[in-house]
Scaffold this motif. Structure first.
Motif, mmCIF file in Angstrom:
data_model
loop_
_atom_site.group_PDB
_atom_site.id
_atom_site.type_symbol
_atom_site.label_atom_id
_atom_site.label_comp_id
_atom_site.label_asym_id
_atom_site.label_seq_id
_atom_site.Cartn_x
_atom_site.Cartn_y
_atom_site.Cartn_z
ATOM 1 N N UNK A 242 36.501 97.837 79.158
ATOM 2 C CA UNK A 242 37.818 97.692 78.944
ATOM 3 C C UNK A 242 38.889 98.499 79.936
ATOM 4 N N UNK A 243 38.187 99.373 80.652
ATOM 5 C CA UNK A 243 39.247 99.919 81.819
ATOM 6 C C UNK A 243 40.053 101.299 81.217
ATOM 7 N N UNK A 244 40.366 101.905 82.308
ATOM 8 C CA UNK A 244 41.348 103.071 82.192
ATOM 9 C C UNK A 244 41.639 103.642 83.605
ATOM 10 N N UNK A 245 42.484 104.566 83.652
ATOM 11 C CA UNK A 245 42.530 105.549 84.875
ATOM 12 C C UNK A 245 41.131 106.233 85.390
ATOM 13 N N UNK A 246 40.846 106.518 86.438
ATOM 14 C CA UNK A 246 39.596 106.888 86.808
ATOM 15 C C UNK A 246 39.265 108.317 86.232
ATOM 16 N N UNK A 247 40.179 109.202 86.024
ATOM 17 C CA UNK A 247 39.813 110.609 85.260
ATOM 18 C C UNK A 247 39.594 110.216 83.701
ATOM 19 N N UNK A 282 35.582 102.284 91.718
ATOM 20 C CA UNK A 282 34.384 102.102 92.376
ATOM 21 C C UNK A 282 33.200 103.011 91.797
ATOM 22 N N UNK A 283 33.440 103.980 91.361
ATOM 23 C CA UNK A 283 32.432 104.792 90.839
ATOM 24 C C UNK A 283 31.440 104.141 89.464
ATOM 25 N N UNK A 284 32.477 103.134 88.819
ATOM 26 C CA UNK A 284 31.945 102.552 87.712
ATOM 27 C C UNK A 284 31.273 101.369 88.169
ATOM 28 N N UNK A 285 31.718 100.664 89.088
ATOM 29 C CA UNK A 285 31.277 99.499 89.697
ATOM 30 C C UNK A 285 29.853 99.833 90.455
ATOM 31 N N UNK A 286 29.622 100.923 90.936
ATOM 32 C CA UNK A 286 28.295 101.435 91.397
ATOM 33 C C UNK A 286 27.472 101.574 90.315
ATOM 34 N N UNK A 287 27.669 102.198 89.243
ATOM 35 C CA UNK A 287 27.049 102.473 88.036
ATOM 36 C C UNK A 287 26.282 101.035 87.657
ATOM 37 N N UNK A 288 27.496 99.882 87.379
ATOM 38 C CA UNK A 288 27.175 98.615 87.255
ATOM 39 C C UNK A 288 26.267 98.156 88.005
ATOM 40 N N UNK A 289 26.222 98.383 89.407
ATOM 41 C CA UNK A 289 25.349 97.634 90.298
ATOM 42 C C UNK A 289 23.889 97.944 89.936
ATOM 43 N N UNK A 290 23.984 99.316 89.754
ATOM 44 C CA UNK A 290 22.677 100.141 89.622
ATOM 45 C C UNK A 290 21.973 99.446 88.452
ATOM 46 N N UNK A 291 22.674 99.516 87.274
ATOM 47 C CA UNK A 291 22.055 98.973 86.122
ATOM 48 C C UNK A 291 21.691 97.423 86.278
ATOM 49 N N UNK A 292 22.410 96.614 86.881
ATOM 50 C CA UNK A 292 22.061 95.341 87.045
ATOM 51 C C UNK A 292 20.912 95.041 88.095
ATOM 52 N N UNK A 293 20.789 95.987 89.074
ATOM 53 C CA UNK A 293 19.725 95.968 89.965
ATOM 54 C C UNK A 293 18.246 96.252 89.272
#
Length: 893
Positions: A242-247, A282-293
């Protein structure tokens, strides 16, 4: 015994909560109920300043009296929520309160707690003390809290804030809390809750300072079975999706990592991860990329899902993420050759990425696999190469046998000039509405319309209408439209005095005398501020002076109109319009007020005036007419001298740095280039910045148009006065002040060091809106005749040398200018900025060289850049060397 307010009040003011409780307990219930109205009246009649000026806060004692006499929870809640009592909840002795409730056999403490919970704050919750008080009432009344944002924030803040060395760790506090199962889901559901966790940083534990305690505690409770794993993981993924500010998302990212989802759990949320990969920070997209890989490595990720989510990823600004996605797609194509055509068509989308190295990676990868692709796929990929930039279209043409697109990008359209002023205000009701808006949002255009209407409607005999609609504004906005110590001399306070004069309302003689003195001082000594004047000595003080002039003279002369009202929104005044106004004044036998006339002259353009206007002006015989003719004949106000001035942080005698923690800040001095002239001009054109930077300067930020419209054809002057606020956008991460730059770009006049450094600082602003304002201003100025881009580039190189401006912030803004048609101006900027940055080997240089290649190819530049050949000739394959070689080759082609 009978109760009396004097006794209760005396004990409350002495901080004697036991004494107040004793008075209540010794009374009978009928006496308590009968005393309730006296308590309410006494509290309402208490001077609000008592709560913060008294040696001992009486509010806790008052609160006990409320609980001891209120007939219902609703009445008690109403009193406890009063401002003075509300601030004292944490200091109320809950044991005394429950003792009184037990003696009264109250059955509504739980209801009272619920009513207070509904009104708990959702911002600045701090340690959750208000929640603790409400929770005590709920516990005493056997009630459950409503699940509201204020309750959840207060509950969590209280749990995190209890760190005195004697309390158990957060996991233990959570485990033992009776509201855990009810309120913990709200931590995941309410936006911004993660920021409360992240900012709970005080204490000695370093882990605590990064927000780790929460995720450790929740994960520990999941591991021991106190919390169920499946809903906690689902809530975590949902919160990220659902998203939010990075911090605010960071604590949930850490919790996700701590939970370490299994392949089966990742598969259950595959679509959520795909969405995070495409849209998450960015950090969350990287997390998602790692999980999907991980899911893909086990053969459980649908290729269609991968391809669909990859398209937006290939346009993301995070290069590492994009490169990893391209590498992943190549692996999938090798593993499933029957889907290779679809995969490489997807990779071709990266041709549209703004970074040349990403485009090059995609082109190189596709070129390697081109022989195995079907002809129709190759044809579609060849069409996609039109999105390539820099030197890559030529490489693609050699690979695909296509032609290189010719011609530069979009041309910069000519700037049409500032818009005309809106129609004047013609009705008293409309004037009242505009003033109400002005109180909340000042702007130069709005100020000019209000002043012009106030004078013209008053002179037209509309006094009764004004007296009906304007005085209520004085009552509605007393803090802004009245003269007080904190706003004395402010434009709005002067406006309040002018309204009183215009409507026949009894005027404040002290205010009137101060305004009269300020006008007299300005006429006699040519200054604002100092002895005899409360007005600002900065350019915005000219507006206040003009309003003071109206307030002082409005009833003394039937002035039909102001002559300084501009014809354009940037403050410009058409010479022919001013000539017509002064011709009317001469014909009707009135003279404009002195500072109204001076402001009018300062707004005249400095370009050549039509001969007919000059001829008609010399024919005028009134003092104002002769002054206009002389002004036009002399060419108006000459440019002042402006020079750079470097401010440095102040150093305390013990070496402690006070004020702004920046290595330096560039300011500017101003000096008039002539003696004499208008009364206003010397102070406007004289500026000596302080030796040390000011913390968060904001004098002009709320109303930049007021500054810009004083001297619309001397924008360097306005920039010099405001350069500190523009610098703070970059070196202090302030926001909003970039709005000034487009207003200055709409003006005319010399472009000096203040404006060029102000532009450079704003290109490096932290906030995107301020950088966008710099882009707009740069494009407007690029369409004008004044050369400026080279000095801006030199200023950028200077400020980047010690990171006063961060180049990684500047680059996207420069790219926006290039894409918007300002390529020639950006090339001029880059050719000035690159040589010193190449010599300094700046760490962001590779990105700047990449942009330079794109711009150079777009405009066909062949400029020699000092130092570029030396960097391009270095050994190795670092990105800096590669980009230097790319630019060097493009310039030599």
């Amino acid at each position: 015994m009978s109760l009396d307010w004097e006794t209760v009040d005396r004990r409350a003011r002495s901080g004697d909560q036991p004494g107040v409780a004793r008075l209540i307990l010794e009374a009978t219930e009928p006496e308590r109920l009968a005393f309730a109205k006296a308590v309410e009246s006494g509290i309402k009649g208490t001077d609000p300043e008592v709560y913060w000026r008294a040696h001992v806060d009486p509010a806790p004692g008052y609160a006990l009296a409320v609980i001891g006499t209120a007939p219902t929870a609703a009445r008690a809640a109403t009193m406890l929520l009063r401002r003075g009592l509300r601030d004292s909840w944490q200091r109320i002795q809950l044991g005394r309160l429950t003792q009184i409730a037990d003696a009264r056999h109250l059955d509504w403490l739980g209801e009272l707690g619920e009513r207070l919970c509904v009104r708990l704050p959702t911002r600045d919750v701090w340690d959750g003390g208000d929640w603790a008080f409400a929770a005590g009432l709920l516990h005493a009344g056997g009630a459950q809290p409503p699940v509201t944002e204020g309750v959840v924030r207060g509950w969590l803040a209280r749990l995190i804030g209890l760190r005195d060395g004697r309390t158990p760790p957060l996991s233990g506090r959570l485990r033992d809390d009776p509201h855990l199962d009810l309120l913990l889901p709200g931590v995941f559901e309410i936006d911004g809750m993660g920021a409360d966790i992240y900012h709970a940083t005080w204490g000695e534990d370093p882990a605590q300072k990064s927000g780790m305690r929460f995720h450790d505690a929740v994960a520990a409770l999941v591991a021991e079975g106190r919390l169920e794993r499946k809903p906690i993981l689902a809530a975590t993924v949902d919160r990220l999706a659902r998203g939010d500010k990075p911090n605010a998302l960071r604590p949930f990212v850490l919790l996700h990592d701590e939970l370490a989802p299994t392949v089966d759990e990742i598969a259950a949320h595959a679509l959520d991860y795909a969405r995070l990969l495409a849209e998450g920070p960015g950090a969350i997209a990287t997390l998602a990329q790692r999980c999907l890989r991980t899911l893909d490595d086990t053969g459980r990720l649908d290729v269609d899902t991968l391809l669909e989510s990859s398209l937006p990823v290939l346009f993301r600004k995070e290069k590492a993420l994009v490169k990893a996605q391209i590498t992943w797609l190549e692996k999938v194509a090798r593993r499933e050759p029957e889907r290779a055509a679809e995969v490489f068509e997807t990779v071709a989308a990266a041709f549209g990425h703004p970074a040349l190295d990403i485009q090059e990676r995609a082109l190189t990868l596709i070129t390697r696999h081109l022989p195995a692709l079907p002809a129709d796929t190759v044809a579609r990929i060849a069409e996609a190469t039109t999105a390539l930039a820099g030197d890559l279209p030529a490489r693609a043409a050699a690979v695909f046998g296509t032609t290189v697109g010719a011609g530069p990008g979009p041309e910069l359209p000519p700037y049409p000039g500032p818009a005309l002023m809106p129609a004047p205000i013609t009705a008293a009701a409309e004037l009242a509405e505009e003033i109400a808006v002005l109180v909340h949002e000042e702007s130069g255009v709005r100020w000019e319309r209000v002043l012009a209407a106030l004078v013209s409607l008053h002179s037209d005999g509309r006094g009764e209408e004004l007296a009906t609609v304007l005085p209520p504004l004085l009552d509605r906005y007393p803090g802004e439209l009245s003269d007080d110590t904190w706003n004395r001399g402010a434009a709005l306070a002067c406006l309040g005095a002018a309204i009183s004069v215009a409507t026949g309302r009894p005027r404040d003689h002290g205010t009137h005398q101060r305004l009269y003195g300020a006008v007299r001082t300005a006429r006699q000594e040519g200054r604002r501020g100092g002895i005899g004047s409360d007005l600002s000595s900065a350019p915005d003080g000219v507006l206040a002076l003009r309003i003071a002039e109206i307030a002082v003279h409005l009833n003394g002369s039937m002035m039909p109109m102001l002559v300084a009202t501009p014809t354009h929104v940037n403050g410009n005044l058409d010479p022919e319009v001013l000539l017509d106004r002064l011709s009317r004044a001469e014909a009707e036998g009135w003279q404009p007020w002195p500072f109204d006339l001076e402001q009018a002259l300062l707004r005249l353009p400095r370009t050549e005036v039509p001969a007919e206007v000059t001829r008609r002006a010399t024919a005028l015989t009134s003092p104002a007419g002769r002054q206009l003719a002389q002004w036009l004949g002399s060419g108006g106000l000459p440019d002042p001298a402006s020079e750079l001035f470097m401010q440095v942080p102040a150093i305390h005698e013990r070496g402690f740095v006070w004020g702004v923690d920046v290595p330096r800040r560039m300011a500017a001095t101003l000096r008039p280039s002539r003696d004499g002239g208008l009364r206003l001009e010397r102070q406007l054109l004289t500026l000596d910045p302080p030796a040390h930077p000011k913390w968060a300067p904001d004098q002009f930020g709320e109303r930049p148009g007021v500054l810009a419209m004083v001297l619309p054809h001397h924008r360097e002057v306005a920039a010099a006065w405001a350069i500190g606020e523009l610098a703070a956008l970059a070196d202090q991460d302030q926001r909003g002040n970039g709005r000034l730059l487009p207003l200055l770009a709409e003006g005319t006049g010399r472009i000096g060091p203040a404006l060029t450094y102000g532009m450079a600082y704003t290109f490096g602003a932290k906030q995107e809106a301020d950088r966008a304002a710099a882009v707009d201003a740069f494009l407007m100025m690029a369409a004008g005749p004044e050369p400026f881009a080279g000095p801006v580039g030199a200023a950028l190189a200077d400020l980047a040398s010690d990171s006063a401006v961060k180049l990684n912030r500047v680059l996207p803004a420069l790219s926006d200018v290039h894409r918007s048609g300002g390529s020639a101006a950006i090339w001029e900027l880059l050719t000035a900025a690159l040589p010193p940055l190449l010599a300094a080997n700046h760490r962001a240089l590779a990105d700047l060289l990449e942009l330079a290649t794109q711009v150079a190819v777009a405009i066909g530049a062949r400029t020699e850049i000092p130092g570029l050949a030396a960097v391009a000739g270095r050994p190795g394959t670092s990105r800096l060397v590669r980009e230097a070689k790319r630019l060097h080759a493009a310039l030599a082609a």
